[in-house]
Design a protein around this motif. Structure first.
Motif, PDB file in Angstrom:
ATOM      1  N   LEU A 133       0.839  -1.207   0.000  1.00  0.00           N
ATOM      2  CA  LEU A 133       0.000   0.000   0.000  1.00  0.00           C
ATOM      3  C   LEU A 133       0.876   1.261   0.000  1.00  0.00           C
ATOM      4  CD1 LEU A 133      -3.083   0.385   2.209  1.00  0.00           C
ATOM      5  CD2 LEU A 133      -1.388   2.161   2.280  1.00  0.00           C
ATOM      6  N   THR A 134       0.660   2.136  -0.968  1.00  0.00           N
ATOM      7  CA  THR A 134       1.463   3.361  -1.029  1.00  0.00           C
ATOM      8  C   THR A 134       0.611   4.605  -1.287  1.00  0.00           C
ATOM      9  OG1 THR A 134       1.848   2.884  -3.355  1.00  0.00           O
ATOM     10  CG2 THR A 134       3.630   2.324  -1.849  1.00  0.00           C
ATOM     11  N   TRP A 136      -1.448   7.883  -1.018  1.00  0.00           N
ATOM     12  CA  TRP A 136      -1.180   9.017  -0.116  1.00  0.00           C
ATOM     13  C   TRP A 136      -2.177   9.104   1.049  1.00  0.00           C
ATOM     14  CZ3 TRP A 136       2.814  12.758  -0.954  1.00  0.00           C
ATOM     15  CH2 TRP A 136       2.818  13.789  -0.014  1.00  0.00           C
ATOM     16  N   LEU A 139      -2.019   6.258   3.526  1.00  0.00           N
ATOM     17  CA  LEU A 139      -0.895   6.328   4.466  1.00  0.00           C
ATOM     18  C   LEU A 139      -1.140   7.429   5.502  1.00  0.00           C
ATOM     19  CD1 LEU A 139       2.262   5.940   2.174  1.00  0.00           C
ATOM     20  CD2 LEU A 139       0.985   4.195   3.349  1.00  0.00           C
ATOM     21  N   ALA A 140      -1.739   8.534   5.047  1.00  0.00           N
ATOM     22  CA  ALA A 140      -1.950   9.661   5.962  1.00  0.00           C
ATOM     23  C   ALA A 140      -3.030   9.376   6.999  1.00  0.00           C
ATOM     24  CB  ALA A 140      -2.315  10.906   5.170  1.00  0.00           C
ATOM     25  N   LEU A 141      -4.016   8.582   6.634  1.00  0.00           N
ATOM     26  CA  LEU A 141      -5.100   8.362   7.605  1.00  0.00           C
ATOM     27  C   LEU A 141      -5.533   6.898   7.763  1.00  0.00           C
ATOM     28  CD1 LEU A 141      -7.170   9.700   9.548  1.00  0.00           C
ATOM     29  CD2 LEU A 141      -8.736   9.796   7.639  1.00  0.00           C
ATOM     30  N   PHE A 144      -2.773   4.414   8.500  1.00  0.00           N
ATOM     31  CA  PHE A 144      -2.053   4.859   9.700  1.00  0.00           C
ATOM     32  C   PHE A 144      -2.853   4.498  10.952  1.00  0.00           C
ATOM     33  CE2 PHE A 144      -1.196   8.151  12.916  1.00  0.00           C
ATOM     34  CZ  PHE A 144       0.113   7.818  13.181  1.00  0.00           C
ATOM     35  N   LYS A 147      -2.419   0.972  11.744  1.00  0.00           N
ATOM     36  CA  LYS A 147      -1.092   0.749  12.327  1.00  0.00           C
ATOM     37  C   LYS A 147      -1.117   1.064  13.830  1.00  0.00           C
ATOM     38  CE  LYS A 147       3.468   1.589  10.439  1.00  0.00           C
ATOM     39  NZ  LYS A 147       4.321   2.432   9.656  1.00  0.00           N
ATOM     40  N   VAL A 148      -1.761   2.189  14.159  1.00  0.00           N
ATOM     41  CA  VAL A 148      -1.847   2.617  15.562  1.00  0.00           C
ATOM     42  C   VAL A 148      -2.699   1.625  16.359  1.00  0.00           C
ATOM     43  CG1 VAL A 148      -2.659   4.458  17.116  1.00  0.00           C
ATOM     44  CG2 VAL A 148      -1.513   5.052  14.982  1.00  0.00           C
ATOM     45  N   GLN A 157      -4.808   7.358  21.243  1.00  0.00           N
ATOM     46  CA  GLN A 157      -3.784   8.328  20.820  1.00  0.00           C
ATOM     47  C   GLN A 157      -4.302   9.326  19.773  1.00  0.00           C
ATOM     48  OE1 GLN A 157      -0.257   6.478  19.334  1.00  0.00           O
ATOM     49  NE2 GLN A 157       0.416   5.758  21.335  1.00  0.00           N
ATOM     50  N   LEU A 161      -2.476  12.678  18.163  1.00  0.00           N
ATOM     51  CA  LEU A 161      -1.875  12.547  16.833  1.00  0.00           C
ATOM     52  C   LEU A 161      -2.474  13.531  15.829  1.00  0.00           C
ATOM     53  CD1 LEU A 161      -1.664   8.670  16.700  1.00  0.00           C
ATOM     54  CD2 LEU A 161       0.293  10.200  16.517  1.00  0.00           C
ATOM     55  N   GLY A 162      -3.693  13.979  16.051  1.00  0.00           N
ATOM     56  CA  GLY A 162      -4.363  14.908  15.128  1.00  0.00           C
ATOM     57  C   GLY A 162      -4.743  14.195  13.836  1.00  0.00           C
ATOM     58  N   TYR A 163      -5.687  14.735  13.084  1.00  0.00           N
ATOM     59  CA  TYR A 163      -6.209  14.125  11.850  1.00  0.00           C
ATOM     60  C   TYR A 163      -6.321  12.607  11.997  1.00  0.00           C
ATOM     61  CZ  TYR A 163      -7.058  13.315   6.894  1.00  0.00           C
ATOM     62  OH  TYR A 163      -7.623  12.928   5.706  1.00  0.00           O
ATOM     63  N   PHE A 164      -7.253  12.204  12.807  1.00  0.00           N
ATOM     64  CA  PHE A 164      -7.393  10.776  13.129  1.00  0.00           C
ATOM     65  C   PHE A 164      -8.860  10.338  13.103  1.00  0.00           C
ATOM     66  CE2 PHE A 164      -7.006   6.969  15.778  1.00  0.00           C
ATOM     67  CZ  PHE A 164      -5.802   6.466  15.345  1.00  0.00           C
TER      68      PHE A 164
END
Lengths: 453, 354
Positions: A133-134, A136, A139-141, A144, A147-148, A157, A161-164
């Motif tokens: 997966l690449t 944009w 990966l940004a949201l 991610f 992953k968290v 979190q 972390l903002g923008y979540f």
């Protein structure tokens, strides 16, 4: 081992979805296909599993980890199959897949169309399995968050972390399932969604049209550049398009024929779309359609009330969860409350309408421009033949074009930077593509009369 | 006495209507015009592939897309009339026939050239084909689409069953237009579909036996392009502990990737990120343990490179780790100031003293 884990993950979710679908189809229903049930099974399974997984965390405080996922999916399968009893097996035993195969392979053209569809789906699977997966935004949201969640077992979190919390966590939770099981190939979800989308869309067309025409319509959808490219990337636009467009098509079928299963599936699919994206309030119109339908099918009113309740209850937990995290409600993409509507300046409205028209012409129109000549010709044919009832096939397209137009005008008054993400507007408009294809395939122009000898 | 007043005759309109419905008249016009229309379309499309889309319209007010569609309607009309008249292929005059045969012959070479150009573009950098051959790839694709639509129509025309279908079933003008409109979107969509599959397969074959990390770099654009961000982030993760806080550049100029805190966090999580989004030359925030040294990974529309832009004295620095983008060689520098160097492409990370 990896293959077994993959089979376990997708298989168990599909199995759960199939048993839920069997519950909906528990009455003898003639007008539904095996392909349709299989497709809907996956579409229901993945949303409901991720939704219950989230509820398990937000309401019961359980961690979002491997053990709890296995427990949840086992419980869901066991519970739904228990509720179904023997009927589950009856549903699928009766349906004959070989009959479908015989029908497909009896004709050369349908065979070719089928193989091209297989190629499209197969390539999406191959590409999504092979390449990591690449994308944009993923990966940004979306990824991610997965992953968290996979590393912490919760969403605590997010504020730091903002923008979540800006989108519901559907696709992030799907990715989480992979990560907690040690699987990297998260994009397989999008291939499965794409494949099941085509299966259900084919079934909807097949209810009214010939095998060849239905396959052809499905092929048009499958190779539509936007849809096909999104079958290879991990954005929420394709899942959202799938649930919303199919939901509205089912509601349209229900309005025409009044089959109770259609309204249940349609309303649920639209409710599920709010679990994927909440920034575009397209779902609101479904409540209006259910209200209008209630006048026609009065006997179904109790079920319709229940469905409206389900639509609202689907939105509530995430909305509430986010407000608790921030101690205030999170701003959505487009607000439609009286406070938001009061921002519209009547003085500026004509100028803004013109600006929005130009903006939509350069960003949204390219998404559907290829279909426009065919749509105009078949529309003209309806007017020429005075078959007014066929105009209804255009209703969803006109409705959504209107919603996008009015919605963008509202949005422009709420956000000064409304012009800044043109590609986002184009992606949002992907939802219209099935509504463009449906009237083209439903056109009477496909019917040709034999010459008199 | 009643005088009968005759209604005036609108002879022009009447004649116009007559002409409009006179298929024989249009057929003659179409037969003469078609070869010229076909060659004009090809010339216009090639010119726009060499220059830019809208070039012809700018100087002649003739829209290429309009001529494109007009030619396809023209050839369809030509074929339909011949089939309807039940005449054989000889109904087409020799110039038209030559034009059609040439169109059919160049299909395979044209598609082949297009795919070669696609591979070249994909294996080098975006806009490579235009910079090397002065060919706009999207506009060249339009030539291939045009050629393919014509070839499909020719093959249909030559295919025996098509004639049978036309003889058995009733077809009217509106149906012809409807089927043509379907072909208009189906041809470019198919072209896009097969191009995707073709490029995807070639790319996958070239990356066969690569591991996850190598595939990530390739998929992101290669180490010489934007894929460098993945290799670079691996290097950062090696030297920054998971509880570390990294000071990154603002999301400006060449730092669109490593400067976008919401994008870059995916690569370095669970490490924390701090940034000053407004200024390029901002002081180091007190919570930062590490500072990125980034030349700038973004390659489009950028004029400014090299970050940080401030001088960091050696008293504040514990150690500096550098990585060479070409050789991937890593070096450590101790007891030295950091001074931005605009002559070299430095990549690394500064560990601050705490």
């Amino acid at each position: 081992m990896q293959i077994l884990l993959n089979i376990f993950l997708y298989g168990s979710i599909w199995l759960f979805g199939l048993s839920v679908i069997s519950l909906i189809f528990c009455k003898k229903t003639k007008n539904f296909f095996t392909v349709e049930k299989l497709g809907l099974g996956f579409l229901f399974g993945n949303v409901l599993t991720s939704y219950f997984y989230f509820l398990m965390h937000s309401l019961l405080g359980l961690e979002l980890n491997k053990q709890n996922f296995i427990f949840l999916i086992s419980f869901l399968i066991f519970f739904s199959m228990f509720a179904m009893g023997k009927r589950f097996f009856f549903q699928f035993k009766k349906t004959n897949l070989f009959k479908v195969k015989n029908e497909l392979f009896a004709n050369k053209l349908s065979k070719i169309l089928f193989y091209i569809l297989l190629l499209a789906i197969g390539f999406s699977f191959f590409n999504n399995y092979y390449w990591p997966l690449t994308d944009w935004d993923a990966l940004a949201l979306y990824d991610f968050r997965a992953k968290v969640i996979a590393s912490t077992g919760n969403l605590s979190q997010g504020v730091e972390l903002g923008y979540f919390f800006h989108y519901p966590p559907h696709t992030s939770l799907l990715h989480t399932f992979n990560y907690i099981l040690g699987l990297q190939e998260v994009k397989i979800w999008y291939s499965l969604l794409y494949a099941t989308f085509l299966m259900v869309f084919y079934s909807l067309l097949r209810k009214e049209h010939s095998l060849k025409l239905s396959l052809f319509g499905t092929l048009i959808l499958a190779i539509s550049p936007r849809i096909f490219s999104h079958a290879k990337i991990a954005y929420t636009n394709l899942p959202y398009t799938i649930y919303l467009s199919l939901g509205y098509l089912y509601l349209y079928f229900w309005l025409k024929k009044g089959v109770i299963q259609d309204v249940i599936i349609g309303a649920l699919l639209i409710a599920f779309s709010t679990w994927i994206r909440l920034s575009e309030p397209f779902w609101i119109v479904s409540v209006l359609i259910l209200f209008i339908g209630a006048f026609r099918y009065k006997k179904q009113i109790p079920i319709l009330i229940l469905l409206v309740g389900i639509i609202f209850s689907m939105i509530w937990p995430w909305d509430k969860f986010v407000s608790i995290q921030y101690n205030k409600p999170l701003a959505k993409g487009l607000g439609i409350s009286p406070r938001h509507l009061s921002k519209i300046s009547l003085k500026e409205l004509p100028k803004r309408t013109l600006e929005v028209t130009k903006y939509l012409k350069s960003n949204v129109y390219p998404v559907i421009k290829h279909y426009v000549p065919a749509l105009i010709i078949s529309f003209y044919f309806i007017l020429q033949k005075k078959k007014w009832i066929k105009l209804l096939d255009y209703s969803l397209l006109i409705l959504f074009l209107g919603l996008i137009y009015v919605g963008t005008i509202f949005f422009s008054f709420q956000y000064e930077e409304w012009r800044e993400i043109p590609d986002s507007a184009a992606r949002m408009s992907m939802v219209i593509i099935p509504f463009c294809i449906y009237p083209i395939i439903s056109s009477d122009l496909w019917k040709t009369q034999k010459k008199k000898k | 006495m009643l005088i009968k007043i005759k209604k005036p005759k609108f002879s022009f309109l009447k004649n116009f209507k007559k002409i409009s419905y006179n298929f024989e008249f249009w057929e003659k016009i179409n037969k003469i015009a078609f070869p010229y229309l076909l060659s004009t379309t090809y010339i216009m499309l090639f010119l726009e592939a060499y220059t830019y889309r809208g070039f012809i319209q700018k100087y002649t007010l003739i829209n290429t897309t309009f001529i494109f569609y007009l030619t396809i309607i023209s050839v369809s009309f030509l074929f339909i009339r011949i089939i309807q008249k039940k005449s054989n292929q000889k109904g087409i005059d020799s110039i038209t026939n030559v034009a059609l045969q040439i169109n059919k012959l160049i299909t395979i070479p044209l598609v082949f050239i297009y795919y070669i150009l696609l591979i070249l573009e994909d294996s080098n950098f975006p806009n490579y084909v235009f910079s090397e051959f002065h060919l706009a790839l999207d506009n060249f694709a339009l030539i291939v689409t045009f050629n393919l639509i014509l070839t499909i129509l020719i093959l249909f025309f030559e295919f025996g069953s098509t004639k049978k279908i036309f003889m058995i079933y009733k077809f009217d003008l509106i149906r012809y237009l409807f089927y043509l409109s379907i072909l208009f979107f189906l041809a470019p969509h198919f072209q896009n579909f097969y191009t995707n599959i073709y490029i995807g397969t070639i790319k996958s074959i070239s990356a066969i036996r690569k591991n996850y990390d190598e595939k990530m770099v390739i998929a992101l654009g290669g180490n010489s392009g934007t894929g460098w961000i993945y290799t670079y982030s691996k290097f950062i993760n090696k030297y920054v502990p998971e509880n570390g806080t990294i000071f990154i550049p603002p999301q400006k100029q060449a730092w669109q990737m490593e400067g976008n805190r919401y994008y870059f966090r995916w690569y370095v999580y669970p490490r924390k990120i701090v940034t000053n989004e407004k200024e390029i030359e901002s002081p180091i925030p007190p919570e930062a343990d590490y500072v990125l040294i980034s030349y700038g990974a973004w390659i489009w529309n950028t004029t400014e490179y090299v970050w940080p832009r401030i001088h960091i004295p050696m008293e504040k620095i514990d150690i500096i780790y550098y990585i060479n983008r070409d050789s991937l060689e890593e070096t450590e520098v101790k007891n030295a100031d950091y001074t931005p160097n605009f002559e070299t492409q430095d990549w690394g990370i500064i560990k601050l003293k705490k």
